[in-house]
Design an enzyme around this catalytic site. Structure first.
Site, mmCIF file in Angstrom:
data_model
loop_
_atom_site.group_PDB
_atom_site.id
_atom_site.type_symbol
_atom_site.label_atom_id
_atom_site.label_comp_id
_atom_site.label_asym_id
_atom_site.label_seq_id
_atom_site.Cartn_x
_atom_site.Cartn_y
_atom_site.Cartn_z
ATOM 1 N N GLN A 188 -10.826 -0.780 -8.548
ATOM 2 C CA GLN A 188 -12.031 -1.061 -7.751
ATOM 3 C C GLN A 188 -13.283 -0.843 -8.609
ATOM 4 O OE1 GLN A 188 -10.530 2.041 -5.426
ATOM 5 N NE2 GLN A 188 -10.090 0.804 -3.611
ATOM 6 N N GLY A 216 -13.967 -3.234 -4.138
ATOM 7 C CA GLY A 216 -13.611 -2.004 -3.415
ATOM 8 C C GLY A 216 -14.063 -2.102 -1.971
ATOM 9 N N THR A 239 -12.404 -11.817 -5.965
ATOM 10 C CA THR A 239 -13.725 -11.782 -5.348
ATOM 11 C C THR A 239 -14.038 -13.146 -4.736
ATOM 12 O OG1 THR A 239 -16.085 -11.370 -5.731
ATOM 13 C CG2 THR A 239 -14.878 -12.367 -7.549
ATOM 14 N N HIS A 240 -14.916 -13.129 -3.726
ATOM 15 C CA HIS A 240 -15.424 -14.392 -3.163
ATOM 16 C C HIS A 240 -16.886 -14.572 -3.551
ATOM 17 C CE1 HIS A 240 -12.675 -12.215 -0.468
ATOM 18 N NE2 HIS A 240 -12.012 -13.350 -0.469
ATOM 19 N N LYS A 256 0.862 -1.186 0.000
ATOM 20 C CA LYS A 256 0.000 0.000 0.000
ATOM 21 C C LYS A 256 0.899 1.238 0.000
ATOM 22 C CE LYS A 256 -4.108 -1.841 2.227
ATOM 23 N NZ LYS A 256 -3.735 -3.231 1.896
ATOM 24 N N ASP A 284 -1.680 -2.208 -4.017
ATOM 25 C CA ASP A 284 -3.085 -2.205 -3.602
ATOM 26 C C ASP A 284 -3.678 -0.821 -3.846
ATOM 27 O OD1 ASP A 284 -2.933 -4.805 -2.657
ATOM 28 O OD2 ASP A 284 -2.720 -4.240 -0.560
ATOM 29 N N MET A 285 -5.011 -0.769 -3.950
ATOM 30 C CA MET A 285 -5.652 0.545 -4.109
ATOM 31 C C MET A 285 -6.363 0.906 -2.815
ATOM 32 S SD MET A 285 -5.771 3.022 -6.118
ATOM 33 C CE MET A 285 -5.454 2.597 -7.836
ATOM 34 N N ARG A 317 -5.470 -6.167 -10.935
ATOM 35 C CA ARG A 317 -6.317 -6.998 -10.069
ATOM 36 C C ARG A 317 -7.636 -6.245 -9.934
ATOM 37 N NH1 ARG A 317 -4.627 -6.524 -4.222
ATOM 38 N NH2 ARG A 317 -3.132 -8.189 -4.564
ATOM 39 N N ARG A 365 -12.512 -6.118 6.949
ATOM 40 C CA ARG A 365 -13.066 -7.469 6.768
ATOM 41 C C ARG A 365 -14.378 -7.608 7.547
ATOM 42 N NH1 ARG A 365 -9.194 -6.767 3.964
ATOM 43 N NH2 ARG A 365 -10.968 -6.102 2.718
HETATM 44 C C1 FAD Z 1 -7.032 -10.706 -3.232
HETATM 45 C C2 FAD Z 1 -7.829 -9.489 -2.879
HETATM 46 C C3 FAD Z 1 -7.207 -8.251 -2.860
HETATM 47 C C4 FAD Z 1 -7.947 -7.105 -2.561
HETATM 48 N N1 FAD Z 1 -7.350 -5.873 -2.667
HETATM 49 C C5 FAD Z 1 -8.090 -4.773 -2.479
HETATM 50 C C6 FAD Z 1 -7.547 -3.473 -2.709
HETATM 51 O O1 FAD Z 1 -6.385 -3.299 -3.082
HETATM 52 N N2 FAD Z 1 -8.363 -2.392 -2.503
HETATM 53 C C7 FAD Z 1 -9.661 -2.541 -2.102
HETATM 54 O O2 FAD Z 1 -10.363 -1.522 -1.962
HETATM 55 N N3 FAD Z 1 -10.199 -3.756 -1.867
HETATM 56 C C8 FAD Z 1 -9.445 -4.863 -2.036
HETATM 57 N N4 FAD Z 1 -10.017 -6.093 -1.819
HETATM 58 C C9 FAD Z 1 -11.308 -6.214 -1.120
HETATM 59 C C10 FAD Z 1 -12.477 -6.143 -2.073
HETATM 60 O O3 FAD Z 1 -12.592 -4.838 -2.602
HETATM 61 C C11 FAD Z 1 -13.800 -6.501 -1.339
HETATM 62 O O4 FAD Z 1 -14.016 -5.594 -0.292
HETATM 63 C C12 FAD Z 1 -13.814 -7.904 -0.748
HETATM 64 O O5 FAD Z 1 -13.184 -8.824 -1.586
HETATM 65 C C13 FAD Z 1 -15.276 -8.383 -0.531
HETATM 66 O O6 FAD Z 1 -15.969 -8.366 -1.738
HETATM 67 P P1 FAD Z 1 -16.347 -9.672 -2.603
HETATM 68 O O7 FAD Z 1 -15.952 -9.420 -3.998
HETATM 69 O O8 FAD Z 1 -15.773 -10.884 -2.005
HETATM 70 O O9 FAD Z 1 -17.928 -9.684 -2.632
HETATM 71 P P2 FAD Z 1 -19.035 -9.546 -1.505
HETATM 72 O O10 FAD Z 1 -20.317 -9.365 -2.243
HETATM 73 O O11 FAD Z 1 -18.652 -8.545 -0.481
HETATM 74 O O12 FAD Z 1 -19.006 -10.969 -0.818
HETATM 75 C C14 FAD Z 1 -19.393 -12.157 -1.487
HETATM 76 C C15 FAD Z 1 -19.317 -13.301 -0.485
HETATM 77 O O13 FAD Z 1 -17.955 -13.514 -0.109
HETATM 78 C C16 FAD Z 1 -17.837 -13.842 1.250
HETATM 79 N N5 FAD Z 1 -17.084 -12.767 1.922
HETATM 80 C C17 FAD Z 1 -16.735 -11.565 1.402
HETATM 81 N N6 FAD Z 1 -16.007 -10.850 2.287
HETATM 82 C C18 FAD Z 1 -15.926 -11.609 3.386
HETATM 83 C C19 FAD Z 1 -15.321 -11.427 4.648
HETATM 84 N N7 FAD Z 1 -14.636 -10.326 4.943
HETATM 85 N N8 FAD Z 1 -15.434 -12.432 5.556
HETATM 86 C C20 FAD Z 1 -16.083 -13.577 5.275
HETATM 87 N N9 FAD Z 1 -16.696 -13.796 4.097
HETATM 88 C C21 FAD Z 1 -16.618 -12.838 3.165
HETATM 89 C C22 FAD Z 1 -19.238 -13.968 1.762
HETATM 90 O O14 FAD Z 1 -19.616 -15.313 1.610
HETATM 91 C C23 FAD Z 1 -20.019 -13.064 0.836
HETATM 92 O O15 FAD Z 1 -21.364 -13.410 0.762
HETATM 93 C C24 FAD Z 1 -9.304 -7.235 -2.180
HETATM 94 C C25 FAD Z 1 -9.925 -8.487 -2.202
HETATM 95 C C26 FAD Z 1 -9.222 -9.599 -2.553
HETATM 96 C C27 FAD Z 1 -9.934 -10.915 -2.598
#
Ligand code: FAD
Length: 283
Positions: A131, A156, A194-195, A68, A102-103, A152, A257
């Site tokens: 993002q 966001g 994304t998850h 960062k 990272d952003m 990546r 988180r």
């Molecule tokens: C490898 C990686 C790098 C990232 N880098 C950045 C960055 O540089 N800048 C930035 O702004 N953001 C970053 N993020 C975070 C990202 O922006 C999201 O805030 C985060 O990934 C949650 O969004 P989602 O896409 O998983 O979808 P969501 O719709 O938030 O979640 C989908 C599902 O994933 C699971 N899930 C999501 N988050 C969690 C959690 N915290 N605990 C448990 N389960 C969860 C749940 O089952 C949820 O229903 C990063 C994420 C990843 C995976």
């Protein structure tokens, strides 16, 4: 906290990385820390990254780190930040390692992209994060694709005003799909972070329809989040890279988180209560 962070020390992190490697997962390492307020703290953070890169190379682990820029001094002095970033990128070039920037929140987007461009001119193994919630991201992706800077894509994680970011999940998800399509069409090895199972299924379907081989992109997920899904995708033949944070400055990372998933607050409260009860019983 242990669920989301691979420990407080480098040896803790290295053990975590080895376990992930043994599960067939790729990794990127994040030394926790952000928004430093002195040039000394920023220099120390960069020193930590050099140590990490050397340790990764020494142990034959994935040479991939995530940094960062506010941790490297972006809010203290842009030149200090540039110098720190260049030191990390210089070592990464020697070790053929990859540095992902990272952003952070939107107040840092423009400056982050400018420094990433400068760093990429020195070492092609420098990429950045876009993002999907930001309204500006389509333009940013187009220009990063032109410059062959790896992206990546994530949704966001910061609390942003509606003037700059889509406030509704549906719009963020639509934006994610549009940006992913652009990255698949014109970008270099996109990372889909994304998850969200619906988006992941969409990515897989899109790649299959367009005959994009799984070796041309990767999924990324956070340490401790949806481990089942990480393993499932890896078993299906996709590269899954896990973002592995370690260090003592875990508080802001941990709060993001918790904010992403209200159920985590309940989960945390239950664990704290369980621990308290446990310590009372053993008193
Ligand atoms: C490898 C990686 C790098 C990232 N880098 C950045 C960055 O540089 N800048 C930035 O702004 N953001 C970053 N993020 C975070 C990202 O922006 C999201 O805030 C985060 O990934 C949650 O969004 P989602 O896409 O998983 O979808 P969501 O719709 O938030 O979640 C989908 C599902 O994933 C699971 N899930 C999501 N988050 C969690 C959690 N915290 N605990 C448990 N389960 C969860 C749940 O089952 C949820 O229903 C990063 C994420 C990843 C995976």
């Amino acid at each position: 906290m242990r669920r989301f962070v691979a420990g407080e020390t480098l040896p803790d992190a290295l053990r975590g990385l080895e376990r992930l490697r043994d599960r067939g997962l790729a990794t990127t390492v994040d030394v926790l820390g952000e928004s430093v307020t002195t040039a000394d703290a920023a220099r120390l953070a960069a020193d930590r990254y050099l140590e990490v890169l050397d340790a990764l190379a020494g142990r034959r682990l994935d040479r991939n780190v995530s940094v960062k820029l506010t941790q490297l001094g972006l809010d203290v002095d842009r030149d200090v930040c540039r110098e720190n970033l260049f030191r990390i990128v210089g070592r990464a070039a020697e070790l053929e390692a990859f540095v992902r920037v990272d952003m952070e929140d939107h107040a840092h987007t423009e400056r982050t992209l400018e420094l990433v461009r400068e760093a990429h001119a020195r070492h092609p193994g420098v990429g950045v994060v876009i993002q999907a919630y930001l309204r500006r991201s389509a333009d940013d992706v187009a220009s990063l694709d032109r410059d062959r800077i790896r992206v990546r894509l994530c949704k966001g994680a910061y609390d942003e005003p509606a003037a700059v970011a889509f406030p509704h999940k549906r719009d963020v998800d639509d934006s994610f799909r549009r940006l992913a399509e652009a990255l698949f069409r014109d970008g270099d090895y996109p990372a889909l972070a994304t998850h969200d199972e619906v988006l992941i299924a969409w990515v897989r379907g899109f790649a299959e329809r367009e005959r994009i081989d799984p070796s041309r992109f990767e999924f990324q997920m956070l340490y401790g989040v949806r481990r089942d899904l990480q393993d499932r995708l890896a078993r299906a033949g996709y590269t899954v890279r896990v973002y592995v944070p370690f260090g003592t400055e875990w508080y802001p990372y941990y709060m993001r988180r918790l904010a992403e998933r209200p159920a985590n607050v309940l989960f945390m409260a239950r664990s704290v209560l369980r621990e308290r009860r446990g310590s009372r019983d053993s008193d």
